[in-house]
Design an enzyme around this catalytic site. Structure first.
Site, mmCIF file in Angstrom:
data_model
loop_
_atom_site.group_PDB
_atom_site.id
_atom_site.type_symbol
_atom_site.label_atom_id
_atom_site.label_comp_id
_atom_site.label_asym_id
_atom_site.label_seq_id
_atom_site.Cartn_x
_atom_site.Cartn_y
_atom_site.Cartn_z
ATOM 1 N N LYS A 119 -48.016 -72.827 38.880
ATOM 2 C CA LYS A 119 -47.273 -71.902 39.744
ATOM 3 C C LYS A 119 -45.788 -72.296 39.812
ATOM 4 C CE LYS A 119 -51.318 -70.621 42.549
ATOM 5 N NZ LYS A 119 -51.864 -70.468 43.936
ATOM 6 N N TYR A 161 -54.048 -60.635 41.756
ATOM 7 C CA TYR A 161 -54.516 -61.016 43.093
ATOM 8 C C TYR A 161 -55.076 -59.832 43.877
ATOM 9 C CZ TYR A 161 -52.734 -65.834 42.802
ATOM 10 O OH TYR A 161 -52.535 -67.157 42.471
ATOM 11 N N ASN A 193 -49.332 -74.262 46.343
ATOM 12 C CA ASN A 193 -50.382 -75.225 45.989
ATOM 13 C C ASN A 193 -50.512 -75.446 44.481
ATOM 14 O OD1 ASN A 193 -51.484 -72.808 45.347
ATOM 15 N ND2 ASN A 193 -53.339 -73.034 46.547
ATOM 16 N N HIS A 221 -53.197 -72.308 39.749
ATOM 17 C CA HIS A 221 -54.302 -71.339 39.828
ATOM 18 C C HIS A 221 -55.298 -71.656 38.722
ATOM 19 C CE1 HIS A 221 -56.544 -67.552 39.831
ATOM 20 N NE2 HIS A 221 -56.473 -67.627 38.519
ATOM 21 N N GLU A 257 -58.841 -62.510 33.613
ATOM 22 C CA GLU A 257 -57.500 -63.064 33.770
ATOM 23 C C GLU A 257 -56.873 -63.424 32.418
ATOM 24 O OE1 GLU A 257 -58.145 -66.226 36.613
ATOM 25 O OE2 GLU A 257 -58.526 -64.798 38.240
HETATM 26 P P1 IDP Z 1 -57.769 -70.628 45.114
HETATM 27 O O1 IDP Z 1 -56.386 -70.541 44.469
HETATM 28 O O2 IDP Z 1 -58.127 -72.035 45.459
HETATM 29 O O3 IDP Z 1 -58.831 -69.927 44.308
HETATM 30 P P2 IDP Z 1 -57.843 -68.351 46.932
HETATM 31 O O4 IDP Z 1 -58.602 -68.316 48.207
HETATM 32 O O5 IDP Z 1 -58.353 -67.531 45.779
HETATM 33 O O6 IDP Z 1 -57.656 -69.882 46.512
HETATM 34 O O7 IDP Z 1 -56.356 -67.882 47.279
HETATM 35 C C1 IDP Z 1 -55.436 -67.567 46.266
HETATM 36 C C2 IDP Z 1 -54.092 -68.197 46.596
HETATM 37 O O8 IDP Z 1 -53.583 -67.596 47.793
HETATM 38 C C3 IDP Z 1 -54.137 -69.681 46.917
HETATM 39 O O9 IDP Z 1 -54.123 -70.484 45.760
HETATM 40 C C4 IDP Z 1 -52.898 -69.859 47.771
HETATM 41 O O10 IDP Z 1 -51.730 -69.912 46.954
HETATM 42 C C5 IDP Z 1 -52.882 -68.562 48.554
HETATM 43 N N1 IDP Z 1 -53.551 -68.699 49.854
HETATM 44 C C6 IDP Z 1 -54.874 -68.668 50.103
HETATM 45 N N2 IDP Z 1 -55.143 -68.812 51.406
HETATM 46 C C7 IDP Z 1 -53.950 -68.918 52.011
HETATM 47 C C8 IDP Z 1 -53.554 -69.093 53.395
HETATM 48 O O11 IDP Z 1 -54.379 -69.144 54.313
HETATM 49 N N3 IDP Z 1 -52.220 -69.181 53.623
HETATM 50 C C9 IDP Z 1 -51.288 -69.114 52.621
HETATM 51 N N4 IDP Z 1 -51.608 -68.948 51.329
HETATM 52 C C10 IDP Z 1 -52.922 -68.857 51.029
HETATM 53 MG MG MG Z 2 -59.091 -67.871 43.868
#
Ligand code: IDP
Ligand code: MG
Length: 156
Positions: free
Chosen positions: A9, A49, A112, A115, A126
């Site tokens: 990212k 997304y 974070n 992905h 994807e």
């Molecule tokens: P993942 O990336 O671990 O699969 P997902 O639940 O699919 O997690 O969420 C996609 C992305 O959305 C996350 O990687 C993160 O960047 C963002 N995200 C998810 N939950 C939150 C939140 O509660 N606050 C802010 N960003 C979030």
């Molecule tokens: Mg995810």
């Protein structure tokens, strides 16, 4: 063999962590079979997304993912989808375990770093979104017989 879609990212690219993160996948024995740097468009971020469209963090997520270049990779190995997810760690940097990419390199819950596809269906979808036909390579790796036990029908 499975192929998963990994995105380093904007925060990972800006912080100069590409090499260290790629090294983790290579050191594990997974093969990088596709790689491209790009700036994700609003449209592509929205499709990628779309499952999160109704979530409160969606708008910020799309803004973040389109804010600066990313490195997109196709990563291959036996069980690569689950292995990569384990290596990434839990979604939030604040709670991801030490030893994982998110646990070792970040503290933020939204920035974070990485992905990874979460299922075989997601991986196929994807990879189709981020790579054109023929862009994902199919190399025969010289070290394959030392990464896997190839004495049976399947790499093990
Ligand atoms: P993942 O990336 O671990 O699969 P997902 O639940 O699919 O997690 O969420 C996609 C992305 O959305 C996350 O990687 C993160 O960047 C963002 N995200 C998810 N939950 C939150 C939140 O509660 N606050 C802010 N960003 C979030
Ligand atoms: Mg995810």
């Amino acid at each position: 063999m499975e192929t998963t879609l990994i995105i380093l990212k904007p925060d990972a690219v800006q912080r100069g962590l590409m090499g260290q993160i790629i090294s983790r996948f290579e050191n594990k024995g997974l093969a990088i079979v596709g790689c491209r740097m790009m700036t994700i468009s609003q449209e592509l971020a929205a499709v990628h997304y779309e499952a999160h469209k109704e979530r409160p963090f969606y708008k910020g997520l799309v803004a973040f993912m389109t804010s600066s270049p990313v490195l997109v990779m196709a990563v291959r190995g036996v069980g690569a989808i689950d292995i990569a997810r384990k290596m990434m760690g839990a979604t939030f940097g604040s709670t991801a375990e030490p030893g994982t990419i998110r646990g070792d390199y970040g503290v933020s819950n939204s920035f974070n770093l990485i992905h990874g596809s979460d299922s075989a269906d997601a991986a196929e979808r994807e990879i189709g979104l981020f790579f054109n036909d023929g862009e994902v390579q199919n190399p025969s790796r010289a070290i394959e017989g030392w990464v896997y036990d190839m004495s049976g029908d399947q790499p093990e």
